[in-house]
Design a protein around this motif. Sequence first.
Motif, PDB file in Angstrom:
ATOM      1  N   LEU A  40     -42.555  39.997   5.451  1.00  0.00           N
ATOM      2  CA  LEU A  40     -42.395  41.449   5.455  1.00  0.00           C
ATOM      3  C   LEU A  40     -43.725  42.132   5.108  1.00  0.00           C
ATOM      4  O   LEU A  40     -44.073  43.159   5.698  1.00  0.00           O
ATOM      5  N   ILE A  41     -44.458  41.549   4.160  1.00  0.00           N
ATOM      6  CA  ILE A  41     -45.777  42.095   3.823  1.00  0.00           C
ATOM      7  C   ILE A  41     -46.693  42.040   5.043  1.00  0.00           C
ATOM      8  O   ILE A  41     -47.377  43.006   5.377  1.00  0.00           O
ATOM      9  N   ASP A  42     -46.685  40.903   5.726  1.00  0.00           N
ATOM     10  CA  ASP A  42     -47.517  40.748   6.925  1.00  0.00           C
ATOM     11  C   ASP A  42     -47.076  41.689   8.043  1.00  0.00           C
ATOM     12  O   ASP A  42     -47.906  42.167   8.834  1.00  0.00           O
ATOM     13  N   GLN A  43     -45.773  41.946   8.109  1.00  0.00           N
ATOM     14  CA  GLN A  43     -45.235  42.779   9.183  1.00  0.00           C
ATOM     15  C   GLN A  43     -45.723  44.223   9.071  1.00  0.00           C
ATOM     16  O   GLN A  43     -45.931  44.884  10.075  1.00  0.00           O
ATOM     17  N   GLY A  44     -45.888  44.723   7.832  1.00  0.00           N
ATOM     18  CA  GLY A  44     -46.519  46.019   7.648  1.00  0.00           C
ATOM     19  C   GLY A  44     -45.633  47.229   7.458  1.00  0.00           C
ATOM     20  O   GLY A  44     -46.162  48.347   7.321  1.00  0.00           O
ATOM     21  N   ALA A  45     -44.297  47.070   7.461  1.00  0.00           N
ATOM     22  CA  ALA A  45     -43.418  48.232   7.273  1.00  0.00           C
ATOM     23  C   ALA A  45     -43.707  48.908   5.932  1.00  0.00           C
ATOM     24  O   ALA A  45     -43.929  48.246   4.918  1.00  0.00           O
ATOM     25  N   ARG A  46     -43.673  50.267   5.937  1.00  0.00           N
ATOM     26  CA  ARG A  46     -44.019  51.030   4.739  1.00  0.00           C
ATOM     27  C   ARG A  46     -42.898  52.001   4.364  1.00  0.00           C
ATOM     28  O   ARG A  46     -41.918  52.120   5.066  1.00  0.00           O
ATOM     29  N   ASN A  47     -43.097  52.663   3.243  1.00  0.00           N
ATOM     30  CA  ASN A  47     -42.172  53.693   2.786  1.00  0.00           C
ATOM     31  C   ASN A  47     -40.761  53.133   2.632  1.00  0.00           C
ATOM     32  O   ASN A  47     -39.768  53.798   2.938  1.00  0.00           O
ATOM     33  N   LEU A  48     -40.667  51.905   2.138  1.00  0.00           N
ATOM     34  CA  LEU A  48     -39.387  51.208   2.042  1.00  0.00           C
ATOM     35  C   LEU A  48     -38.625  51.590   0.776  1.00  0.00           C
ATOM     36  O   LEU A  48     -39.223  51.927  -0.252  1.00  0.00           O
ATOM     37  N   THR A  49     -37.304  51.509   0.854  1.00  0.00           N
ATOM     38  CA  THR A  49     -36.455  51.557  -0.329  1.00  0.00           C
ATOM     39  C   THR A  49     -35.970  50.142  -0.583  1.00  0.00           C
ATOM     40  O   THR A  49     -35.401  49.502   0.312  1.00  0.00           O
ATOM     41  N   LEU A  50     -36.216  49.636  -1.788  1.00  0.00           N
ATOM     42  CA  LEU A  50     -35.915  48.249  -2.132  1.00  0.00           C
ATOM     43  C   LEU A  50     -34.717  48.194  -3.072  1.00  0.00           C
ATOM     44  O   LEU A  50     -34.650  48.939  -4.052  1.00  0.00           O
ATOM     45  N   VAL A  51     -33.767  47.322  -2.765  1.00  0.00           N
ATOM     46  CA  VAL A  51     -32.610  47.078  -3.630  1.00  0.00           C
ATOM     47  C   VAL A  51     -32.684  45.633  -4.089  1.00  0.00           C
ATOM     48  O   VAL A  51     -32.675  44.714  -3.263  1.00  0.00           O
ATOM     49  N   SER A  52     -32.774  45.427  -5.400  1.00  0.00           N
ATOM     50  CA  SER A  52     -32.917  44.066  -5.909  1.00  0.00           C
ATOM     51  C   SER A  52     -32.471  44.012  -7.363  1.00  0.00           C
ATOM     52  O   SER A  52     -32.245  45.048  -8.000  1.00  0.00           O
ATOM     53  N   ASN A  53     -32.361  42.804  -7.878  1.00  0.00           N
ATOM     54  CA  ASN A  53     -31.982  42.647  -9.279  1.00  0.00           C
ATOM     55  C   ASN A  53     -33.086  43.093 -10.221  1.00  0.00           C
ATOM     56  O   ASN A  53     -32.842  43.640 -11.283  1.00  0.00           O
ATOM     57  N   ASN A  54     -34.355  42.862  -9.824  1.00  0.00           N
ATOM     58  CA  ASN A  54     -35.489  43.209 -10.681  1.00  0.00           C
ATOM     59  C   ASN A  54     -36.635  43.760  -9.830  1.00  0.00           C
ATOM     60  O   ASN A  54     -36.516  43.858  -8.607  1.00  0.00           O
TER      61      ASN A  54
END
Length: 233
Positions: A40-54
């Motif tokens: 995902l880092i290599d793919q380059g998408a930006r302005n993301l909303t992240l849902v995770s445990n930490n």
Amino acid sequence: MIDKLSPSAQAALAKIPDGATIAVGGFGGAGMPDDLINALIDQGARNLTLVSNNAGQGDTGLAALLKAGRVRRILCSYPRMAGSHVFEALYRAGQIELEIVPQGNLAERLRAAGCGIGAFYTPTAFGTLLAEGKETRTIDGRNYVLEYPICVDYALIKAQAGDRWGNLVFRKTARNFGPVMAMAAKNTIASIEQLCELGALDPEAVVTPGIFVKHLVLREPSAKAAASLNQAG
């Protein structure tokens, strides 16, 4: 013929757009799809909303995604833990938004999204800052807070094994948020350790049916695992 196996993590993640909401499985290192995060880092998408445990530890995995400046907002239960210096620096600089979601609520809000539940009442967080601005109700003498589902565009999860239809089994605690994230997502991408023939997985052991999975990525063995296999050979 249904075959959800992608040639690479890069191919599976290629269409993720800027601004997407992405759920990433894992509890600490258990069940964390590091290969998908790196892709995902290599793919380059930006302005993301992240849902995770930490919010990540050290400088790899989720922390690397945050450090790359790709995440605008994060919903998680434990934003600060040992080694979460990347998130802390970004938050103090006002470069990332945070919504703290108690861990049980996080799991239930994801499950609600997958089950089509419009909202639910929970006693968790009543009377705290986390309940400010939210609807509350007293039921049978107990106070509750109204919470809404967390619907996500993509879920990146890790499983122990899967077949080409996308049926998944997990290894012990590495299961954690993977199943409910897969249900809550429009597109689920699963990193698997082992690709099994159809019928090889015990139906009673399948936790996430293939209907919830869009793409499979066969995880490359770690250097340690590869060395062990070579020695065994």
